[in-house]
Enzyme design. Structure first.
Site, short mmCIF file in Angstrom:
data_model
loop_
_atom_site.label_atom_id
_atom_site.label_comp_id
_atom_site.label_asym_id
_atom_site.label_seq_id
_atom_site.Cartn_x
_atom_site.Cartn_y
_atom_site.Cartn_z
CB ILE A 145 6.43 3.55 6.88
CG1 ILE A 145 5.69 3.37 5.56
CG2 ILE A 145 5.77 4.64 7.73
CD1 ILE A 145 4.31 2.80 5.68
CE1 TYR A 183 -2.12 -9.79 -7.64
CE2 TYR A 183 -1.70 -10.90 -9.72
CZ TYR A 183 -2.57 -10.22 -8.87
OH TYR A 183 -3.85 -9.97 -9.26
CD GLU A 237 13.68 -0.39 4.50
OE1 GLU A 237 13.45 0.69 3.94
OE2 GLU A 237 12.88 -1.34 4.51
CG ASP A 256 15.14 -13.74 6.12
OD1 ASP A 256 14.47 -14.47 6.87
OD2 ASP A 256 14.68 -12.73 5.53
CB CYS A 277 1.71 4.02 -18.17
SG CYS A 277 3.20 3.50 -19.06
CG HIS A 313 4.47 5.60 -14.47
ND1 HIS A 313 3.47 4.74 -14.14
CD2 HIS A 313 5.09 5.08 -15.54
CE1 HIS A 313 3.46 3.72 -14.98
NE2 HIS A 313 4.44 3.90 -15.85
CD GLU A 355 2.25 6.38 -11.16
OE1 GLU A 355 1.95 7.32 -11.90
OE2 GLU A 355 2.45 5.22 -11.59
#
Ligand code: GLN
Length: 535
Positions: free
Chosen positions: A21, A56, A142, A149, A384, A510, A512
């Site tokens: 963001i 997930y 980004e 890490d 979908c 899709h 969206e």
């Protein structure tokens, strides 16, 4: 050499700080100052792309126009900037390694030992350069993951080298960090940021800007301390305090602190006027809608992780903004409603959406939700899998095809109203092999979709293997379905509607992915409108 300037954004202390963001907000501000901006994400994990990962694990898989399955941050980039990303918008370590290893097998390295440095880092640099197009003024990269890490190291080394080659006037490092509030001590703590900047310094990266995420505003002495110990100019310590209402406020907060101006000055670029009026008024509409609230249920199977439906959640909010209303989302776990009394589950719900998905868990619950919407005239929007299940619902409960199903869910069903697409047959590799990206669609006269788009020919993004089975077309037409959108050759059903319902629209693609806060997607806009009318 290209004249593109670069911004590299890293994150420290913890993940989920909202780097995407922040990157999107910076891109939005620079674009609104008249610069051509490109933006990409480099992800240090080893999957070649996120397409094979469970939502997930990773949240939604975002699909670009050119058919890449990418990180959901690309969704933020597109929504904040109203521009399209491409395949070059997302590289993972897996993709980088794949390229290097394929080259090694071809013998391209001419007998040399192939190593992380220079071969992997060079490939990462190539990925960054792919953004540096002739007409791109500023490329934003980004870096996923958190500084410290192990797997991030080659990426950090690559951006260090990149900056070394192009110089500080052409590349700046922005480090996003957390300044936690410790309630027991009633204090904001700067130590984690100092340590995270320290890790960057160890590998030769000096942060130019520090963006501090915090729950509470920083005091002047915190800023002083961060500047001194993190070795950045005091003016380059930027605050990003949790926003009150919407993520779309973030760029406005950064603008208030002249972050974009400071970036342009550091890159030696002229500061042009910022055109923020429309954005500000969009945010105001979101905060003070004129038409009140509307409750929309999203009946899915990954509901415990709201990132799994990121773009759908955002697109519904956009639909709300377009109607000057606040959309209140209720995520409902499809499996949990299979045996429930739906009039109670949907008691205060004004519209029902069933999103995309894979596999059969929860599908019977979704089909029941669709039946409820159809029988009770509740506006329905299927996406979908949500379209495929709407077809199955009509086939079973209106056309009387009791066994109707998708061959994805019941391979040997007697009424395969949804079946595997022809070109999908024989495919054994899972990664990147679905029908992906933008395809044209023709809308039928008299359909709600045609009215929504105000056009006959449209293009939308896809991600699926199964399709409507045309053998059932007539039977389902008789059962009240309208085939409102098809591929231009008429062979592939892209949208179904119900003719006897106030708003029942379901699409194979899709939508969206193409909705933005400034330009709500027409199907989301009209679905929210119909839901408002159903209050
Ligand atoms: N599983 C279905 C298919 O592959 C739907 C995919 C989706 O909802 N994205 O066609």
């Amino acid at each position: 050499m290209s004249s593109t300037k670069h911004l590299f954004i890293t994150g420290g202390v913890v993940s989920s700080l909202g780097k995407g963001i922040t990157a999107a907000s910076i891109a939005m501000l620079l674009k609104r100052r008249g610069y051509k901006v490109a933006i990409q994400k480099l992800d240090p994990y080893l999957n070649v792309d996120p397409g094979t990962m469970s939502p997930y694990q990773h949240g939604e898989v975002y699909v670009t126009e050119d058919g890449a399955e990418t990180d959901l941050d690309l969704g933020h980039y597109e929504r904040f900037t109203d521009t399209f990303c491409t395949k070059n918008g997302n590289f993972t370590a897996g993709k980088i390694y794949q390229t290097v290893l394929e080259r090694e097998r071809k013998g391209d390295y001419l007998g040399r030992t192939v190593q992380v440095i220079p071969h992997i880092t060079n490939e990462i640099r190539r990925a960054i350069s792919s953004m540096a197009d002739e007409d791109v003024d500023i490329a934003i990269t980004e870096i996923g993951g958190t500084v410290g890490d192990i797997e991030s190291l080659p990426f950090l080394e690559a951006i260090r080298q990149y900056r070394h080659h192009v110089g500080s006037k052409n590349a700046q490092f922005i480090h996003l960090t957390l300044v936690p509030y410790i309630a027991a001590a009633k204090e904001l703590k700067t130590k984690p940021s100092q340590q995270s900047v320290g890790i960057l310094r160890e590998i030769g990266i000096m942060a130019d800007f520090l963006v501090c995420r915090s729950e509470k505003p920083l005091e002047d002495d915190h800023i002083e301390k961060l500047a001194l110990f993190c070795n950045v100019d005091k003016g380059n310590v930027i605050q990003e305090v949790d926003v009150e209402n919407t993520i779309y406020e973030v760029p406005l907060d950064l603008y208030e602190q002249s972050f974009d101006t400071k970036i342009l000055e550091a890159l030696d670029l002229p500061v042009k006027e910022a055109k923020l009026d429309k954005w500000t008024s969009m945010v105001n509409t979101y905060i003070h809608p004129e038409n009140g609230e509307v409750n929309i249920a999203v009946v899915g199977k990954y509901v415990s992780l709201s990132d799994a439906y990121k773009s759908i959640n955002e697109a519904l909010i956009h639909g709300g903004i377009a109607n000057s209303a606040k959309v209140k989302l209720k995520h409902i776990e499809a499996e949990s409603i299979e045996g429930e009394d739906l009039s109670q589950v949907f008691e205060d719900i004004h519209g029902i959406l069933v999103p995309g998905g894979f596999g059969d868990r929860g599908t019977e619950g979704k089909i029941r939700a669709i039946q409820y919407a159809r029988e009770n005239n509740v506006p329905y929007f299927g996406i979908c899998l949500g379209m495929q299940l709407a077809v199955i619902e009509t086939a079973r409960n209106v056309a009387g095809l009791k066994d109707a199903n998708s061959t994805e869910l019941a391979e040997n069903t007697k009424a395969p109203v949804i079946s595997l697409m022809l070109e999908q047959r024989g495919i054994t590799q899972m990664g990147g092999t679905m029908r992906l990206g933008a395809y044209p669609c023709t809308l039928a006269e008299g359909s709600k979709s045609r009215v929504a788009y105000g056009a006959e020919n449209i293009s939308e993004r896809h991600r699926h293997r199964y399709e409507f089975n045309n053998a059932f077309k007539e039977q389902l037409e008789e059962a009240g379905l309208l085939f409102a959108g098809t591929s231009p050759d008429g062979m592939l059903v892209e949208i179904v509607e119900r003719v006897d319902h106030p708003y029942f629209v379901a699409c194979q693609f899709h939508p969206e992915f193409k909705s933005t806060p400034m330009n709500a997607h027409p199907l989301f806009r009209d679905f929210v409108k119909a839901s408002l009318e159903n209050r």
